[in-house]
Write an enzyme that holds these catalytic residues in place. Sequence first.
Site, PDB file in Angstrom:
ATOM      1  N   SER A 196       0.833  -1.217   0.000  1.00  0.00           N
ATOM      2  CA  SER A 196       0.000   0.000   0.000  1.00  0.00           C
ATOM      3  C   SER A 196       0.861   1.259   0.000  1.00  0.00           C
ATOM      4  O   SER A 196       0.598   2.200  -0.758  1.00  0.00           O
ATOM      5  CB  SER A 196      -0.962  -0.003   1.183  1.00  0.00           C
ATOM      6  OG  SER A 196      -0.290  -0.274   2.391  1.00  0.00           O
TER       7      SER A 196
ATOM      8  N   HIS B 144      -2.307  -8.784   2.015  1.00  0.00           N
ATOM      9  CA  HIS B 144      -1.869  -7.558   2.718  1.00  0.00           C
ATOM     10  C   HIS B 144      -2.946  -7.226   3.757  1.00  0.00           C
ATOM     11  O   HIS B 144      -3.186  -8.011   4.679  1.00  0.00           O
ATOM     12  CB  HIS B 144      -1.634  -6.475   1.658  1.00  0.00           C
ATOM     13  CG  HIS B 144      -0.962  -5.229   2.141  1.00  0.00           C
ATOM     14  ND1 HIS B 144      -0.231  -5.155   3.299  1.00  0.00           N
ATOM     15  CD2 HIS B 144      -0.916  -3.963   1.613  1.00  0.00           C
ATOM     16  CE1 HIS B 144       0.235  -3.921   3.450  1.00  0.00           C
ATOM     17  NE2 HIS B 144      -0.180  -3.175   2.440  1.00  0.00           N
TER      18      HIS B 144
ATOM     19  N   HIS C  56       5.435 -13.356   7.144  1.00  0.00           N
ATOM     20  CA  HIS C  56       5.642 -11.961   6.743  1.00  0.00           C
ATOM     21  C   HIS C  56       6.750 -11.897   5.709  1.00  0.00           C
ATOM     22  O   HIS C  56       7.684 -12.697   5.753  1.00  0.00           O
ATOM     23  CB  HIS C  56       6.014 -11.078   7.948  1.00  0.00           C
ATOM     24  CG  HIS C  56       5.744  -9.639   7.694  1.00  0.00           C
ATOM     25  ND1 HIS C  56       6.670  -8.808   7.122  1.00  0.00           N
ATOM     26  CD2 HIS C  56       4.631  -8.885   7.897  1.00  0.00           C
ATOM     27  CE1 HIS C  56       6.145  -7.603   6.998  1.00  0.00           C
ATOM     28  NE2 HIS C  56       4.917  -7.610   7.458  1.00  0.00           N
TER      29      HIS C  56
ATOM     30  N   ARG D 159       3.727  -5.886  17.252  1.00  0.00           N
ATOM     31  CA  ARG D 159       2.358  -5.333  17.258  1.00  0.00           C
ATOM     32  C   ARG D 159       1.380  -6.415  17.727  1.00  0.00           C
ATOM     33  O   ARG D 159       0.411  -6.139  18.432  1.00  0.00           O
ATOM     34  CB  ARG D 159       1.980  -4.824  15.863  1.00  0.00           C
ATOM     35  CG  ARG D 159       2.926  -3.748  15.355  1.00  0.00           C
ATOM     36  CD  ARG D 159       2.677  -3.396  13.902  1.00  0.00           C
ATOM     37  NE  ARG D 159       2.802  -4.551  13.031  1.00  0.00           N
ATOM     38  CZ  ARG D 159       2.457  -4.562  11.755  1.00  0.00           C
ATOM     39  NH1 ARG D 159       1.959  -3.476  11.190  1.00  0.00           N
ATOM     40  NH2 ARG D 159       2.611  -5.645  11.013  1.00  0.00           N
TER      41      ARG D 159
ATOM     42  N   ASP E  94      -2.085  -9.195  12.184  1.00  0.00           N
ATOM     43  CA  ASP E  94      -3.436  -9.589  11.802  1.00  0.00           C
ATOM     44  C   ASP E  94      -3.942 -10.811  12.563  1.00  0.00           C
ATOM     45  O   ASP E  94      -5.144 -11.080  12.576  1.00  0.00           O
ATOM     46  CB  ASP E  94      -3.485  -9.871  10.294  1.00  0.00           C
ATOM     47  CG  ASP E  94      -3.256  -8.594   9.499  1.00  0.00           C
ATOM     48  OD1 ASP E  94      -3.652  -7.528   9.986  1.00  0.00           O
ATOM     49  OD2 ASP E  94      -2.670  -8.673   8.407  1.00  0.00           O
TER      50      ASP E  94
HETATM   51  N1  CMX Z   1       0.493 -20.137   5.555  1.00  0.00           N
HETATM   52  C1  CMX Z   1       0.843 -20.998   4.582  1.00  0.00           C
HETATM   53  N2  CMX Z   1       1.869 -20.815   3.746  1.00  0.00           N
HETATM   54  C2  CMX Z   1       2.592 -19.723   3.906  1.00  0.00           C
HETATM   55  C3  CMX Z   1       2.328 -18.787   4.929  1.00  0.00           C
HETATM   56  C4  CMX Z   1       1.217 -19.014   5.764  1.00  0.00           C
HETATM   57  N3  CMX Z   1       0.839 -18.155   6.708  1.00  0.00           N
HETATM   58  N4  CMX Z   1       3.241 -17.805   4.856  1.00  0.00           N
HETATM   59  C5  CMX Z   1       4.064 -18.106   3.833  1.00  0.00           C
HETATM   60  N5  CMX Z   1       3.660 -19.262   3.257  1.00  0.00           N
HETATM   61  C6  CMX Z   1       4.213 -19.904   2.069  1.00  0.00           C
HETATM   62  C7  CMX Z   1       4.113 -18.949   0.874  1.00  0.00           C
HETATM   63  O1  CMX Z   1       2.811 -18.989   0.316  1.00  0.00           O
HETATM   64  C8  CMX Z   1       5.189 -19.496  -0.030  1.00  0.00           C
HETATM   65  O2  CMX Z   1       4.692 -20.656  -0.638  1.00  0.00           O
HETATM   66  P1  CMX Z   1       5.027 -21.022  -2.199  1.00  0.00           P
HETATM   67  O3  CMX Z   1       6.519 -21.086  -2.260  1.00  0.00           O
HETATM   68  O4  CMX Z   1       4.331 -22.302  -2.417  1.00  0.00           O
HETATM   69  O5  CMX Z   1       4.467 -19.869  -2.991  1.00  0.00           O
HETATM   70  C9  CMX Z   1       6.276 -19.922   0.970  1.00  0.00           C
HETATM   71  O6  CMX Z   1       5.596 -20.109   2.226  1.00  0.00           O
HETATM   72  C10 CMX Z   1       7.366 -18.918   1.154  1.00  0.00           C
HETATM   73  O7  CMX Z   1       6.767 -17.675   1.495  1.00  0.00           O
HETATM   74  P2  CMX Z   1       7.559 -16.608   2.372  1.00  0.00           P
HETATM   75  O8  CMX Z   1       8.749 -16.164   1.601  1.00  0.00           O
HETATM   76  O9  CMX Z   1       7.753 -17.106   3.743  1.00  0.00           O
HETATM   77  O10 CMX Z   1       6.478 -15.440   2.476  1.00  0.00           O
HETATM   78  P3  CMX Z   1       6.153 -14.340   1.365  1.00  0.00           P
HETATM   79  O11 CMX Z   1       7.088 -13.201   1.579  1.00  0.00           O
HETATM   80  O12 CMX Z   1       6.061 -14.931   0.020  1.00  0.00           O
HETATM   81  O13 CMX Z   1       4.686 -13.928   1.778  1.00  0.00           O
HETATM   82  C11 CMX Z   1       2.948 -13.289   3.234  1.00  0.00           C
HETATM   83  C12 CMX Z   1       4.435 -13.160   2.927  1.00  0.00           C
HETATM   84  C13 CMX Z   1       2.599 -12.327   4.371  1.00  0.00           C
HETATM   85  C14 CMX Z   1       2.146 -12.871   1.988  1.00  0.00           C
HETATM   86  C15 CMX Z   1       2.663 -14.742   3.605  1.00  0.00           C
HETATM   87  O14 CMX Z   1       3.371 -15.076   4.776  1.00  0.00           O
HETATM   88  C16 CMX Z   1       1.190 -15.023   3.797  1.00  0.00           C
HETATM   89  O15 CMX Z   1       0.468 -15.263   2.808  1.00  0.00           O
HETATM   90  N6  CMX Z   1       0.690 -14.985   5.081  1.00  0.00           N
HETATM   91  C17 CMX Z   1      -0.703 -15.130   5.361  1.00  0.00           C
HETATM   92  C18 CMX Z   1      -1.456 -13.863   5.007  1.00  0.00           C
HETATM   93  C19 CMX Z   1      -1.121 -12.762   5.996  1.00  0.00           C
HETATM   94  O16 CMX Z   1      -1.109 -12.956   7.197  1.00  0.00           O
HETATM   95  N7  CMX Z   1      -0.904 -11.553   5.459  1.00  0.00           N
HETATM   96  C20 CMX Z   1      -0.668 -10.357   6.298  1.00  0.00           C
HETATM   97  C21 CMX Z   1       0.717  -9.811   6.183  1.00  0.00           C
HETATM   98  C22 CMX Z   1       0.878  -8.550   6.992  1.00  0.00           C
HETATM   99  C23 CMX Z   1       0.638  -7.307   6.171  1.00  0.00           C
HETATM  100  O17 CMX Z   1       0.958  -7.235   4.978  1.00  0.00           O
HETATM  101  O18 CMX Z   1       0.113  -6.371   6.727  1.00  0.00           O
END
Ligand code: CMX
Length: 435
Positions: free
Chosen positions: A241, A271, A317, A326, A372
Amino acid sequence: MILEDRIEANVSVWRERVARMIKEYGDFVISNVTVQQIYSGIRGVPIQVSDISFVDPDHGIRYRDYSINEILKLLPKAPGSKYPMVGGLYYLLMDNELPTLSKAKEVEEEWKKRATVPDYVFKIIDSFPDDGSAMAMLSAGVLSMSCDSKFSKAYHESVGKNDYWKSTLDDSIDLTARMPQIAAYIYNKKYRNNQQIDPDPKLDYAANFAHMIGKGDDPLYSELMRLFILLHADHENANVSAHTAHLVGSALSDIYLSCSAGLNGLAGPLHGLANQECCNWLLDLYHFYQGIPSKEQIEEYARKTLEDGKVIPGYGHAVLRCTDPRFTAEMEFAKAHFPDDELFRTAMAVFEVVPGILMETGKVKNPWPNVDALNGALQYHFGVTETDYYTVLFGLSRMLGITSHVVFARAVNKPIERPKALTTRMLESMISEQN
Ligand code: CMX
C-alpha cells in the site's frame, strides 16, 4: 500550522543530506539483484529511502527509530488514557522529534478545524449498494476528494517545485482529518441502518471515531482504537500500500489519487485483508469444534487449510522474522482487559500450534504471527463483528504513515519512479554471456 513549521525547519537539512548522498556516493553499490529476486516480487531489494519507519526483521517496526514499546511509553497520552494521542503520533511521523502533549493536542485541534467531509463524498459512498465492498467505498470516497486538492491547484498555478510539499501537507492534514468520519459513515451505512452519528469535537481522534460508530459508551474501545491506530499507522515505505501510494505520488498525482491507490493495494488478501480472513478463520475453527479447540484439533484444522492450498492468515511476513511486536502489544491489551474472551483464547491456542506446523513445511520463512493474527479477535470482543470492515480500520490508520511518506518524498524532491523491465530472452542472454 505546527506541522508545516516543523517541516520547514527541517527541510533544508533533509535536502542537503540527499544531495550529498547522490553527489558523493552516487556510484556506491549497496546490493546486487538476483534472478530469483526479480521473479519473486523484488523481495529484499532496497528501493526506497524514507526516514519515517523501518521494519527490522528481528525486532519489528520502528517509527523514527523508536520501537513500538518505546513509542507506547514516550508519546504523550490522551487525557485520562494509557495510550498515546494519535495527533502526537502524526507529529512524530512527519517530524523527527517526540512531541509534547501540547504539540500533540495542536495537531488534533488542526484536524478538528478541517474535519468537515464534503457532501459529495457521502453521495459517492451512498451510490454503492449497502452490501458493496467497504474498502471500495473507502477508496472511492478518498479518490473523490481529488477535485479539492490544494496540491493540484498549486501545481496548476505554477507554484515552484521546492514548495510542492506544503500543499501536499495541507492535503494530507485535510485527508487524515476527514478519515474517521468517512470510515464511520461506511460502517453506519453498512451495518447500522445508516444511523449516522455526528462527530464530537470534545473527543480526541480515536475516541471520536469510536463515538461515531456507536461505541462511545465504552471507554475501553477508545483505548483499543488508540492502540490500533498507533500499531497500524505505518510499516515502512516499501510494502504494497505504501509503495503504491509512493509510486502514484511520484508522478505528482495528488494525495487523494495516491492514497486511494494505496488503499486498493491494502484491500488485497495477502496484505490488509488478512485481518478479516484471519478472524473468519478463527471463527470457523471455533465454531467447527464448538468452542475453544484443543491442540490436536487446531493441528488437524491447520493441516487441512494447508492441504486445501490456502495460507494460514495472520502468520508469516515478507520481511519480519520474529513474532510481530504489534501482535505482542495487542496480546498484552487483551490479557489485561479480557483474558477469558473465548475468541482471544482460541487465537492464543493457535499461536501455540501453528508456528510449528508452518516450520514443518520447510518453505515458510517466518512461521510467527503478524499483527493480523489478533486484530479481529480484539474488535470482535467489542461487538465490531463485521469482519469485512476490518481493512477499513487498517486503512484509517495507515493513512497517517502513507501521507507522511508522500510529504517527505515531496520535501526532498524525489523524482518519478521508473524501474526497468526485462524480457525472458534478455535475461537468458545475460546469463549465457556470463557463463
Ligand atoms: N500459511 C501458509 N503458507 C505460507 C504462509 C502461511 N501463513 N506464509 C508463507 N507461506 C508460504 C508462501 O505462500 C510461499 O509458498 P510457495 O513457495 O508455495 O508460494 C512460501 O511459504 C514462502 O513464502 P515466504 O517467503 O515465507 O512469504 P512471502 O514473503 O512470500 O509472503 C505473506 C508473505 C505475508 C504474503 C505470507 O506469509 C502469507 O500469505 N501470510 C498469510 C497472510 C497474511 O497474514 N498476510 C498479512 C501480512 C501482513 C501485512 O501485509 O500487513
